[in-house]
Motif scaffolding. Sequence first.
Motif, PDB file in Angstrom:
ATOM      1  N   ASN A  11      -1.684  11.201-119.623  1.00 44.69           N
ATOM      2  CA  ASN A  11      -1.428  12.196-118.480  1.00 44.69           C
ATOM      3  C   ASN A  11      -1.324  11.256-117.301  1.00 44.69           C
ATOM      4  O   ASN A  11      -2.414  11.252-116.734  1.00 44.69           O
ATOM      5  N   ASN A  33      14.391  27.508-117.763  1.00 41.47           N
ATOM      6  CA  ASN A  33      14.292  26.122-118.268  1.00 41.47           C
ATOM      7  C   ASN A  33      15.323  25.294-117.616  1.00 41.47           C
ATOM      8  O   ASN A  33      15.324  24.105-117.415  1.00 41.47           O
ATOM      9  N   VAL A  49       4.305  25.288-113.250  1.00 39.50           N
ATOM     10  CA  VAL A  49       5.126  26.162-113.830  1.00 39.50           C
ATOM     11  C   VAL A  49       4.028  27.393-113.749  1.00 39.50           C
ATOM     12  O   VAL A  49       2.972  27.524-114.245  1.00 39.50           O
ATOM     13  N   VAL A  61       7.216  29.965-120.519  1.00 42.66           N
ATOM     14  CA  VAL A  61       6.631  28.534-120.143  1.00 42.66           C
ATOM     15  C   VAL A  61       7.069  27.497-121.295  1.00 42.66           C
ATOM     16  O   VAL A  61       7.245  26.387-120.800  1.00 42.66           O
ATOM     17  N   GLN A  64      10.282  26.180-120.216  1.00 49.40           N
ATOM     18  CA  GLN A  64      10.180  25.336-119.057  1.00 49.40           C
ATOM     19  C   GLN A  64       9.621  23.873-119.286  1.00 49.40           C
ATOM     20  O   GLN A  64       9.950  23.027-118.785  1.00 49.40           O
ATOM     21  N   LEU A  65       8.617  23.918-120.102  1.00 49.19           N
ATOM     22  CA  LEU A  65       8.166  22.606-120.428  1.00 49.19           C
ATOM     23  C   LEU A  65       9.076  21.629-121.282  1.00 49.19           C
ATOM     24  O   LEU A  65       8.977  20.443-121.315  1.00 49.19           O
ATOM     25  N   GLN A  66       9.772  22.448-122.091  1.00 49.53           N
ATOM     26  CA  GLN A  66      10.853  21.430-122.816  1.00 49.53           C
ATOM     27  C   GLN A  66      11.884  21.178-121.515  1.00 49.53           C
ATOM     28  O   GLN A  66      12.332  19.841-121.909  1.00 49.53           O
ATOM     29  N   ALA A  69      10.386  17.916-119.948  1.00 50.74           N
ATOM     30  CA  ALA A  69       9.715  16.922-120.787  1.00 50.74           C
ATOM     31  C   ALA A  69      10.511  15.689-120.565  1.00 50.74           C
ATOM     32  O   ALA A  69       9.907  14.447-120.862  1.00 50.74           O
ATOM     33  N   GLU A  74       4.637  15.430-113.989  1.00 48.62           N
ATOM     34  CA  GLU A  74       3.432  16.141-114.905  1.00 48.62           C
ATOM     35  C   GLU A  74       3.650  17.586-114.540  1.00 48.62           C
ATOM     36  O   GLU A  74       3.479  18.143-113.862  1.00 48.62           O
ATOM     37  N   PRO A  75       4.082  18.311-115.746  1.00 47.73           N
ATOM     38  CA  PRO A  75       3.941  19.908-115.458  1.00 47.73           C
ATOM     39  C   PRO A  75       2.410  20.355-115.376  1.00 47.73           C
ATOM     40  O   PRO A  75       1.748  19.882-116.277  1.00 47.73           O
ATOM     41  N   VAL A  77       0.621  23.995-115.581  1.00 43.40           N
ATOM     42  CA  VAL A  77       0.754  25.360-115.789  1.00 43.40           C
ATOM     43  C   VAL A  77      -0.435  26.067-115.049  1.00 43.40           C
ATOM     44  O   VAL A  77      -1.457  25.918-115.314  1.00 43.40           O
ATOM     45  N   ALA A  95       1.207  22.632-122.845  1.00 42.21           N
ATOM     46  CA  ALA A  95       0.534  22.349-121.415  1.00 42.21           C
ATOM     47  C   ALA A  95      -0.792  21.696-121.537  1.00 42.21           C
ATOM     48  O   ALA A  95      -1.524  21.878-122.637  1.00 42.21           O
TER      49      ALA A  95
END
Length: 270
Positions: A11, A33, A49, A61, A64-66, A69, A74-75, A77, A95
């Motif tokens: 991370n 997304n 997000v 979510v 959106q993470l996809q 990616a 770094e996402p 949330v 997340a």
Amino acid sequence: MSGPVTSIPPNALKAALRENRRQIGLWSSLCSNVVAEVLAYAGYDWIVVDTEHAPSDTVDVLSQLQGLATGSAEPVVRVAWNDAVLMKRLLDIGARSLLVPFVQSAEEAKAAVAATRYPPHGIRGVSVSHRANRFGRVPNYLHTAQEQICVLVQMETRTALAALEDIAAVDGIDGVFIGPSDLAADFGHLGNAAHPEVQAAIADACARAKAVGKPIGILAPVEADARRYFEMGFTYVAIGSDVGILSAGSTNLVARMREAIGEPKIRVAV
């Protein structure tokens, strides 16, 4: 021929905050997304997000993470509330950096951390196969997941600011975050985060966080404010939002064209 993916990358945001390296972020509330993927390549260090003030559910979510990616950011949330069930579901879909709103005390901060840790260190529900552990392919995930989970808590009231040192001292809290709009409302200056009283409280919170060695962040849609907050000592600052970029960009573009062709500007109803 490559084998299955059996690890997760570090991370980068958590590491940067630990090392007190400044991180530039952006807020995403459009629940798309496609928008997330566009933002992923823009060069931000972290992208929020939002699920508190945006109509994103868990499936939204996930998409959106996809979308994020393959990018460098770094996402993060933002959960709708400090709720262990909501956080469990978000963690399971991948997340690993959570922004928890309206944390008022050390006890509430401890609850947020506990929701991200498996027993005996917390209360996160156990599933052995989900997106976060590459659908069961990451060895020892249950025992190591917390090493890459970043917990950020929002301080949005005078009560929260009064407890800043206690909240910052909670084991597992990686950073505190000022919510300027709600803070302004709590001070009696609804819609006016620029009020001197609010700005003085923000500056005081920054100084106190720095004094105890805890990274502090804030949302600053105005570029001049973002620059000032970084100069003040904030470690991570969201410098705008996808909604703001789209709204301002689309409005300004048509206004410039109307001026260029000699048409009067259209008054926008609000």
